[in-house]
Design a protein around this motif. Sequence first.
Motif, short mmCIF file in Angstrom:
data_model
loop_
_atom_site.label_atom_id
_atom_site.label_comp_id
_atom_site.label_asym_id
_atom_site.label_seq_id
_atom_site.Cartn_x
_atom_site.Cartn_y
_atom_site.Cartn_z
N GLU A 93 3.43 -15.23 -33.87
CA GLU A 93 4.35 -14.51 -34.74
C GLU A 93 5.17 -15.55 -35.51
N ILE A 94 5.09 -15.47 -36.84
CA ILE A 94 5.86 -16.38 -37.69
C ILE A 94 6.99 -15.58 -38.33
N LYS A 95 8.22 -16.12 -38.16
CA LYS A 95 9.41 -15.47 -38.71
C LYS A 95 10.28 -16.52 -39.40
N ARG A 96 11.23 -16.04 -40.18
CA ARG A 96 12.21 -16.93 -40.81
C ARG A 96 13.09 -17.52 -39.71
N CYS A 97 13.46 -18.79 -39.88
CA CYS A 97 14.24 -19.46 -38.83
C CYS A 97 15.27 -20.43 -39.43
N GLY A 98 16.06 -19.92 -40.32
CA GLY A 98 17.12 -20.75 -40.88
C GLY A 98 16.77 -21.32 -42.24
N ASP A 99 17.73 -21.52 -43.03
CA ASP A 99 17.69 -22.11 -44.36
C ASP A 99 16.34 -22.08 -45.08
N GLY A 100 15.72 -20.92 -45.14
CA GLY A 100 14.49 -20.73 -45.88
C GLY A 100 13.23 -21.18 -45.15
N MET A 101 13.37 -21.71 -43.94
CA MET A 101 12.22 -22.19 -43.19
C MET A 101 11.58 -21.06 -42.39
N VAL A 102 10.36 -21.33 -41.90
CA VAL A 102 9.68 -20.41 -41.00
C VAL A 102 9.28 -21.15 -39.73
N CYS A 103 9.25 -20.41 -38.62
CA CYS A 103 8.83 -20.93 -37.33
C CYS A 103 7.88 -19.91 -36.70
N GLY A 104 7.01 -20.37 -35.81
CA GLY A 104 6.06 -19.48 -35.17
C GLY A 104 6.00 -19.68 -33.67
N TRP A 105 5.92 -18.57 -32.94
CA TRP A 105 5.89 -18.59 -31.48
C TRP A 105 4.61 -17.94 -30.98
N ILE A 106 4.05 -18.50 -29.93
CA ILE A 106 2.87 -17.92 -29.29
C ILE A 106 3.30 -16.65 -28.59
N ARG A 107 2.66 -15.53 -28.93
CA ARG A 107 3.03 -14.23 -28.34
C ARG A 107 1.97 -13.68 -27.40
N ARG A 108 0.67 -13.97 -27.68
CA ARG A 108 -0.42 -13.49 -26.83
C ARG A 108 -1.48 -14.58 -26.78
N THR A 109 -2.20 -14.68 -25.66
CA THR A 109 -3.25 -15.68 -25.52
C THR A 109 -4.54 -15.03 -25.02
N PHE A 110 -5.66 -15.59 -25.46
CA PHE A 110 -6.97 -15.04 -25.16
C PHE A 110 -7.95 -16.17 -24.85
N ASN A 111 -8.92 -15.87 -23.98
CA ASN A 111 -10.04 -16.79 -23.75
C ASN A 111 -11.32 -15.96 -23.73
N ASP A 112 -12.41 -16.53 -23.25
CA ASP A 112 -13.70 -15.81 -23.31
C ASP A 112 -13.75 -14.58 -22.42
N THR A 113 -12.80 -14.40 -21.51
CA THR A 113 -12.78 -13.20 -20.67
C THR A 113 -11.79 -12.15 -21.17
N GLY A 114 -11.01 -12.49 -22.21
CA GLY A 114 -10.05 -11.53 -22.76
C GLY A 114 -8.64 -12.09 -22.75
N GLU A 115 -7.66 -11.20 -22.79
CA GLU A 115 -6.27 -11.62 -22.82
C GLU A 115 -5.85 -12.14 -21.46
N TYR A 116 -5.07 -13.21 -21.47
CA TYR A 116 -4.54 -13.75 -20.23
C TYR A 116 -3.11 -14.23 -20.45
N GLN A 117 -2.38 -14.42 -19.37
CA GLN A 117 -0.98 -14.82 -19.43
C GLN A 117 -0.85 -16.34 -19.33
N SER A 118 -0.91 -17.00 -20.46
CA SER A 118 -0.77 -18.45 -20.51
C SER A 118 0.69 -18.86 -20.30
N GLU A 119 0.89 -20.04 -19.77
CA GLU A 119 2.24 -20.58 -19.64
C GLU A 119 2.85 -20.92 -21.01
N ASN A 120 2.04 -20.87 -22.06
CA ASN A 120 2.52 -21.19 -23.41
C ASN A 120 3.09 -19.99 -24.17
N ILE A 121 2.99 -18.80 -23.62
CA ILE A 121 3.53 -17.61 -24.29
C ILE A 121 5.05 -17.80 -24.45
N GLY A 122 5.51 -17.57 -25.67
CA GLY A 122 6.92 -17.72 -26.00
C GLY A 122 7.30 -19.08 -26.53
#
Length: 129
Positions: free
Chosen positions: A40-69
């Motif tokens: 998800e990419i959103k505005r994050c101050g003075d005209g800039m944009v930032c993006g956060w990992i919201r969901r993760t997937f591998n060959d078996t489907g969605e999984y809960q990675s430690e990188n979410i957020g």
Amino acid sequence: MKKLALTAALALFTLPAMAQEDAVGWWKTQVDDGAYAHVEIKRCGDGMVCGWIRRTFNDTGEYQSENIGKPIVINMAPQGNGSYRGQVWRPSNDKIYVGKMEIEGAQMDLKGCVAGGLLCASQNWTRIQ
């Protein structure tokens, strides 16, 4: 006739704003080390944009990675014509790189660079929202 001329003039003034490709939204990353993410990419101050990992997937489907957020696109400043500059984080090696984004329609070319931006690795992301 005056109303038509005014409408045409207003349309011309809004063209530059519409020409700037906006990064805000949800993006699907390219597969990296066997997994991909929804970012998800959103505005994050003075005209800039930032993006956060919201969901993760591998060959078996969605999984809960430690990188979410975690932030993956960091303080990207628009440069015009769908181009952005800032930083990107690569989860697989936990390194932050000079970042470059080029957006055209529903496609994004995201680069992480070293050596002052001379050597870059690239990923192609697709807009999902």
